[in-house]
Design a protein around this motif. Structure first.
Motif, PDB file in Angstrom:
ATOM      1  N   GLY A   1       1.257  -1.078   0.065  1.00 37.57           N
ATOM      2  CA  GLY A   1      -0.263  -0.007   0.187  1.00 37.57           C
ATOM      3  C   GLY A   1       1.278   1.750  -0.319  1.00 37.57           C
ATOM      4  O   GLY A   1       0.553   2.225  -0.497  1.00 37.57           O
TER       5      GLY A   1
ATOM      6  N   ARG B   1       0.968   4.025  -2.963  1.00 34.94           N
ATOM      7  CA  ARG B   1       0.253   5.566  -2.276  1.00 34.94           C
ATOM      8  C   ARG B   1       2.006   6.105  -2.730  1.00 34.94           C
ATOM      9  O   ARG B   1       1.451   7.035  -3.976  1.00 34.94           O
ATOM     10  CB  ARG B   1       0.398   5.238  -1.115  1.00 34.94           C
ATOM     11  CG  ARG B   1       0.174   6.826  -0.828  1.00 34.94           C
ATOM     12  CD  ARG B   1      -0.258   7.478   1.054  1.00 34.94           C
ATOM     13  NE  ARG B   1      -0.619   8.276   1.370  1.00 34.94           N
ATOM     14  CZ  ARG B   1      -1.576   9.011   1.418  1.00 34.94           C
ATOM     15  NH1 ARG B   1      -2.380   8.206   0.889  1.00 34.94           N
ATOM     16  NH2 ARG B   1      -1.861  10.283   1.660  1.00 34.94           N
TER      17      ARG B   1
ATOM     18  N   HIS C   1      -6.958   5.505  -1.422  1.00 36.47           N
ATOM     19  CA  HIS C   1      -5.145   6.496  -1.145  1.00 36.47           C
ATOM     20  C   HIS C   1      -5.687   7.571  -1.012  1.00 36.47           C
ATOM     21  O   HIS C   1      -5.017   8.413   0.454  1.00 36.47           O
ATOM     22  CB  HIS C   1      -4.372   6.186  -1.946  1.00 36.47           C
ATOM     23  CG  HIS C   1      -3.668   4.663  -1.387  1.00 36.47           C
ATOM     24  ND1 HIS C   1      -3.155   4.542  -0.601  1.00 36.47           N
ATOM     25  CD2 HIS C   1      -3.787   3.646  -2.680  1.00 36.47           C
ATOM     26  CE1 HIS C   1      -3.080   2.933  -1.236  1.00 36.47           C
ATOM     27  NE2 HIS C   1      -3.701   2.728  -2.066  1.00 36.47           N
TER      28      HIS C   1
END
Length: 193
Positions: free
Chosen positions: A5, A9, A47
């Motif tokens: 993640g 991002r 995000h």
């Protein structure tokens, strides 16, 4: 959030930064950011809940690296504190003398969003400029420059002015002239003690 993640991002922030810098914030859609980042629009909105949040993140992500760049330029320049300040302008001139340079990303963002002064990216850009000025004031004070706060503010005006005029004219003489003025300001303040 997992490492994956974080990577996604960061990938989105990098893509958005390039697009916003190259084309302007208002000209870039979230679809374009998703495409450039290689993610789906759903992933992008997972995000970042809005374009405003993404714009603010791109500015915040540039804060420390930009400060560190100027710190390195200052530290690497030999000589007096005046020489070191002059070195900031010399190194700035070298770094911006390329066809791909589009000006100071912080100033461009603030200008593009000037009608929304409460925008988080405007606040992040203003905070960056204040941190830069505070760092410069600290360096000047540590090197014995009289009136360090006032001199730091004058130097920031010269730096931002030089980058703005360079964007207009694409003539490094403006950066060089600002650097010579900066050298004189620091020398004059140093001798006023």
């Amino acid at each position: 959030m997992s490492g994956k993640g974080d990577t996604t991002r960061e990938q989105i922030v990098i893509a958005a930064t390039r697009l916003f810098y190259g084309e302007g914030i208002r000209a870039v859609s979230m679809d374009a950011v998703a495409e450039k980042a290689g993610v789906t629009k759903k992933t992008l909105y997972y995000h970042f809940t809005s374009k405003d949040e993404l714009v603010a993140e791109t500015i915040a992500a540039r804060d420390q690296p930009t400060l560190e760049l100027y710190m390195r330029w200052f530290a690497e320049t030999e000589g007096t504190v005046a020489d070191k300040v002059r070195g900031l302008f010399t190194r700035l001139g070298r770094s911006i003398d390329t066809p791909r340079w589009r000006g100071c990303g912080f100033l461009r963002t603030i200008a593009e969003l000037a009608n929304t002064p409460a925008h988080p990216a405007v606040k992040a850009g203003a905070a960056h400029k204040k941190r830069f000025e505070a760092w410069l004031e600290t360096e000047l004070r540590e090197h014995g420059v009289a009136g360090a706060a006032a001199v730091a503010r004058q130097l920031v005006i010269l730096l931002d002015g030089a980058t703005t005029v360079m964007l207009i004219h694409r003539d490094l003489d403006y950066v060089d002239t600002a650097g010579r003025l900066a050298l004189g300001l620091v020398e004059q303040a140093g001798s006023a003690r």
